[in-house]
Design a protein around this motif. Structure first.
Motif, mmCIF file in Angstrom:
data_model
loop_
_atom_site.group_PDB
_atom_site.id
_atom_site.type_symbol
_atom_site.label_atom_id
_atom_site.label_comp_id
_atom_site.label_asym_id
_atom_site.label_seq_id
_atom_site.Cartn_x
_atom_site.Cartn_y
_atom_site.Cartn_z
ATOM 1 N N CYS A 101 -91.302 -50.538 33.534
ATOM 2 C CA CYS A 101 -90.640 -51.696 34.154
ATOM 3 C C CYS A 101 -91.330 -52.103 35.454
ATOM 4 C CB CYS A 101 -89.165 -51.413 34.381
ATOM 5 S SG CYS A 101 -88.820 -50.200 35.671
ATOM 6 N N CYS A 128 -87.011 -48.174 30.174
ATOM 7 C CA CYS A 128 -88.408 -48.073 30.603
ATOM 8 C C CYS A 128 -88.913 -46.745 30.049
ATOM 9 C CB CYS A 128 -88.426 -48.109 32.129
ATOM 10 S SG CYS A 128 -89.954 -47.587 32.900
ATOM 11 N N ASP A 160 -85.391 -48.717 39.138
ATOM 12 C CA ASP A 160 -85.592 -47.621 38.195
ATOM 13 C C ASP A 160 -85.645 -46.320 38.989
ATOM 14 O OD1 ASP A 160 -85.987 -46.072 36.048
ATOM 15 O OD2 ASP A 160 -87.991 -46.802 35.551
HETATM 16 ZN ZN LIG Z 1 -89.529 -48.084 35.094
#
Ligand SMILES: [Zn+2]
Ligand SMILES: [Zn+2]
Length: 468
Positions: free
Chosen positions: A228, A436, A252
């Motif tokens: 991501c 992700c 994230d």
């Molecule tokens: Zn990520």
């Protein structure tokens, strides 16, 4: 609900040859051995008689197998070739587009074992494989449940809005109509039991049997991408203008590294970027900046903020990347350099639009991960704003640019205002919506459980068991 079966379209030929390795039932008979079916004026010719549809069912479902001969694999790839493939479950033959279609009807859990064994590296952690099993099952059951009213059989569909100044387009997968999924990369690559399935994959499938991601009583659209870039993108900036509550912006990174983490038994001791249990203060101080704002996006992309996917750990990367190449570790932050000649030729070739020489690439609108979903291309002959993210990535690369989260530097600008070089500095790989894969692999290595991994990426979703 009982465990459902999935209809997988395997091959599309005027004639199909196969071997029933055990006795199979059809029309009250038991048969085995080599069979040939041929397309004949809109029907199926088998053993001298014509049929509209044929269904060969195994006598013993758990063990009986059949072999399809000369299945084309790698369609349209340089390595396209034919091989014999072996399958459990039933074989259904139907007539479609003046050919025969061979369909494998198989239990969902058997299908998933095969698909995940061939897609994922055998070095992946159990937690990562379990998370992937739930995502694949969610996707598959959503395909099976889908209302099949679509009559076209394109493999991709796009929608666009166009004015003199703007061409905004997005692409998505087209569903199949006569079966649930195909066996090719368009859906998920599936080779039956031709190759042995991995032990750890069987374990991951069994441990998550029947489990899917749901939100508001519906199966989630569980998108995922490679990396991501540190922040999640939202669905509407990549595809149709729909907002899903579980595909929403977030860093994230976890704010509560101590609460839903297991004891750090297999944490990556060498990775200084990895959070250490008990020291979660790093995160509280660093919420997600508003990356739809240009200045904040630029700072984000030009720096390397902490994130689960901010890693160069080869052990982790090899779990996620197919045919992992040791050189390819620079996708959390990356750089691409084009000369004026390269860039103008590339854009002309990829878009079919003659912009002349390229004067500038101007960010117009960014999503929540900093990915551009509107980019203005300024040329000596034409100026046009393009989007969404996949259109931008396809226009600026011979295949796909890593991502559309990039900033542009121009060098050696001539007195006429024509830059000699463009430097794209970017973040992440893929669309950045949903899970992700690199981040999830790192979380798995750090000892996060599969459900914690899933609920980190699909915010507010639930994990539900649909069948025993
Ligand atoms: Zn990520
Ligand atoms: Zn497909």
């Amino acid at each position: 609900m009982k465990e459902p079966k999935v209809h997988v379209g395997i091959l599309f030929e005027p004639q199909i040859e196969f071997i029933l390795l055990n006795p199979y039932r059809i029309n009250g008979m038991e048969i085995s051995g080599k069979q040939v079916v041929t397309y004949n004026e809109g029907r199926i010719l088998w053993n001298g008689r014509l049929y509209d549809e044929l269904l060969f069912e195994p006598v013993n479902e758990a063990t009986d197998a059949f072999e399809l001969l000369d299945v084309t694999i790698g369609i349209n790839f340089h390595w396209e070739r034919k091989e014999d493939q072996r399958f459990l479950g039933s074989l259904k033959i139907i007539v479609e587009n003046k050919k025969l279609t061979g369909i494998n009807v198989i239990h969902v859990e058997d299908y998933l074992t095969s698909v995940i064994s061939s897609e994922m590296s055998a070095t992946a952690s159990l937690e990562l494989l379990e998370a992937h099993a739930v995502i694949s099952r969610s996707w598959l059951l959503a395909q099976i449940h889908k209302n099949k009213e679509i009559t076209e059989t394109q493999t991709e569909y796009s929608a666009f809005t166009q004015t003199d100044e703007e061409l905004i387009r997005w692409y998505d997968r087209e569903d199949h109509t006569r079966f649930d999924v195909c066996a090719d990369d368009h859906c998920q690559r599936y080779q039956g039991i031709t190759r042995a399935s991995t032990e750890i994959v069987k374990q991951a499938i069994a441990a998550t049997r029947g489990q899917v991601l749901t939100s508001d009583g519906k199966i989630c659209d569980a998108r995922f991408s490679k990396c991501c870039g540190g922040a999640f993108e939202e669905f509407q900036y990549c595809w149709e203008d729909v907002k899903y509550p579980y595909l929403t912006k977030q860093r994230d990174w976890s704010k509560s590294t101590t609460s839903y983490k297991l004891p750090a038994t297999n944490a990556m001791q060498n990775d200084s970027a990895a959070p250490v249990a008990g020291s979660s203060s790093l995160v509280a101080d660093s919420p997600l900046p508003d990356l739809t704002q240009e200045a904040k996006a630029e700072h984000w992309i030009r720096t390397s903020p902490e994130a689960f996917c901010n890693t160069t750990d080869k052990k982790v990367l090899s779990q996620v990347l197919n045919n992992y190449d040791q050189e390819t570790t620079d996708f959390y932050r990356w750089k691409v350099v084009y000369t004026q000649e390269e860039l103008s030729a590339l854009i002309l070739k990829r878009s079919g639009i003659d912009y002349g020489q390229i004067i500038d690439l101007v960010p117009i609108a960014r999503g929540t991960s900093g990915r551009l979903w509107k980019l203005k291309i300024v040329g000596t002959k034409k100026t046009l704003t393009i989007g969404k993210e996949l259109e931008i990535r396809r226009t600026l690369s011979t295949s796909h640019l890593y991502s559309s989260a990039f900033v542009v530097d121009k060098e050696d600008i001539s007195p006429e205002g024509i830059p000699a070089r463009f430097i794209l500095t970017g973040a992440g790989w893929g669309h950045g919506v949903g899970l992700c894969q690199i981040g999830a692999a790192v979380m798995g290595e750090q000892g996060y459980k599969y459900d914690a991994i899933l609920l980190h990426y699909y915010i507010g979703a639930s994990i539900e068991k649909l069948y025993e």
